[in-house]
Write an enzyme that holds these catalytic residues in place. Structure first.
Site, PDB file in Angstrom:
ATOM      1  N   ASP A  66       0.815  -1.223   0.000  1.00 54.46           N
ATOM      2  CA  ASP A  66       0.000   0.000   0.000  1.00 54.46           C
ATOM      3  C   ASP A  66       0.842   1.264   0.000  1.00 54.46           C
ATOM      4  O   ASP A  66       2.025   1.270   0.334  1.00 54.46           O
ATOM      5  CB  ASP A  66      -0.954   0.012   1.195  1.00 54.46           C
ATOM      6  CG  ASP A  66      -0.236  -0.068   2.539  1.00 54.46           C
ATOM      7  OD1 ASP A  66       0.767  -0.803   2.638  1.00 54.46           O
ATOM      8  OD2 ASP A  66      -0.681   0.594   3.501  1.00 54.46           O
ATOM      9  N   GLU A 116      -0.031  -1.396   5.603  1.00 56.64           N
ATOM     10  CA  GLU A 116       1.020  -1.036   6.549  1.00 56.64           C
ATOM     11  C   GLU A 116       0.937   0.427   6.951  1.00 56.64           C
ATOM     12  O   GLU A 116       1.368   0.811   8.041  1.00 56.64           O
ATOM     13  CB  GLU A 116       2.389  -1.339   5.932  1.00 56.64           C
ATOM     14  CG  GLU A 116       3.574  -1.213   6.880  1.00 56.64           C
ATOM     15  CD  GLU A 116       4.191   0.180   6.927  1.00 56.64           C
ATOM     16  OE1 GLU A 116       5.032   0.422   7.813  1.00 56.64           O
ATOM     17  OE2 GLU A 116       3.842   1.038   6.081  1.00 56.64           O
TER      18      GLU A 116
END
Length: 350
Positions: A66, A116
């Site tokens: 991400d 994350e």
């Protein structure tokens, strides 16, 4: 364009803001599924790829899929790639995919995981379920966070504390009749310079602690001296302290200025990770530099599983999240070769 650079361009044009990693996970699965020597599993948008090998240390490489939100476009010139997440950490993902193309005599696992960049409880590396035991069964791990090609050891712990300071209301035409809670916040912040920000030397690297006010809230009305004020503090502590010890240290500093009606709440306490060099000597030698990780990373989680881990990857961490991310091609390639050389040296030592 090299396969490494082609992979990075492919990754950059796939949007993957936290919580929207379906397409990039599909891409990673498709890339790895073409390799007969890799077994690929998927848990949600976490992709786990494993390749058997001969005797020797079991290696683990991890990277998050991400990015933070943003509208930076994708571009490229002779020297650099530009785009959202190119530093943090699609450059690292491209390196992982390129390493999957190379022969390795050792057993190796790669984990590509979502979320994350958001709340701890959504982090895909922490939501592996039964696969967590397999991830824990490794001897050495590298987290490909952006380090600009420097080996970064361990990571800081993080403590987020909320304080609510009490005052007494009064009309602003007669403020001496009350106690302004905002003034009490100011007095506490003035004392913040006295808080000991340690710089301990651990495993040959210095960890610099920090204490930062991050948010202040207080309001009743424009003509009222406020009787409550809230302050948030973020303490980044060295990994020689546990979260409990860091919290007690902060409480000890605060006690002299707190009253019976004041409230304290530790909203989040995240453990750090002790620095380790054993097993990574060749990586440090090849990289040429080593330092402490300032900030928290999933090296903390991997260490909690008992897997010795370091941070190493392409991309300047000072450019991460800034809206102007770029990655020099020479550093992208050098990170790949440095990791490949380390893997070969570990295999040769068996």
């Amino acid at each position: 364009m090299s396969d490494l650079e082609s992979s990075l361009r492919d990754l950059l044009v796939i949007p993957s803001v936290s919580g929207e990693e379906d397409a990039i996970a599909d891409y990673v699965v498709a890339r790895l599924a073409t390799k007969s020597d890799w077994r690929v599993d998927r848990v949600g948008n976490t992709v786990i790829a494993h390749r058997d090998g001969g005797p020797g240390p079991r290696l683990l490489l991890c990277g998050h899929l991400d990015t933070v939100p943003g509208d930076q476009g994708v571009d490229e010139d002779t020297d650099c790639f530009y785009g959202l997440g190119v530093c943090d950490m699609k450059g690292g993902l491209a390196v992982m995919l390129s390493l999957a193309d190379r022969h390795c005599a050792l057993p190796m696992t790669m984990v590509f995981y979502p979320c994350e960049e958001v709340a701890f409880e959504r982090n895909g590396l922490h939501l592996l379920g039964p696969a967590e035991a397999m991830v824990a069964d490794h001897d050495l791990a590298v987290l490909l966070e952006p380090t600009d090609g420097v080996v970064e050891l361990g990571c800081q712990g993080s403590l987020r504390l909320r304080l609510e300071l009490a005052g007494r209301r009064a009309h602003t035409s007669r403020p001496w009749m009350g106690v302004n809670a905002i003034d009490r916040v100011g007095e506490l912040l003035a004392r913040a310079t006295d808080f000991e920000r340690r710089r301990p030397l651990l495993a040959g690297v210095h960890f610099q602690e920090s204490l930062s006010p991050t948010r202040v809230e207080s309001f009743v009305a424009n003509n009222v001296v406020p009787d409550r004020a809230r302050l948030w503090l973020n303490y980044r502590f060295a990994p020689d302290l546990s979260g409990e010890q860091a919290l007690e240290q902060l409480f000890e500093w605060l006690r002299p200025v707190l009253g019976d009606d004041d409230l304290l709440e530790a909203e989040e306490v995240v453990e750090g990770a002790a620095p380790v060099q054993e097993g990574f000597e060749a990586l440090i030698e090849s990289a040429g530099q080593v330092r402490a990780k300032l900030g928290w990373t999933d090296v903390s989680f991997l260490s909690s599983l008992g897997v010795p881990s370091v941070n190493f990857g392409p991309g300047d961490p000072l450019l991460a999240h800034g809206g102007n991310e770029r990655l020099e091609k020479v550093k992208l390639h050098s990170s790949l070769e440095t990791l490949a050389s380390w893997i070969d040296s570990v295999a040769a030592s068996v």
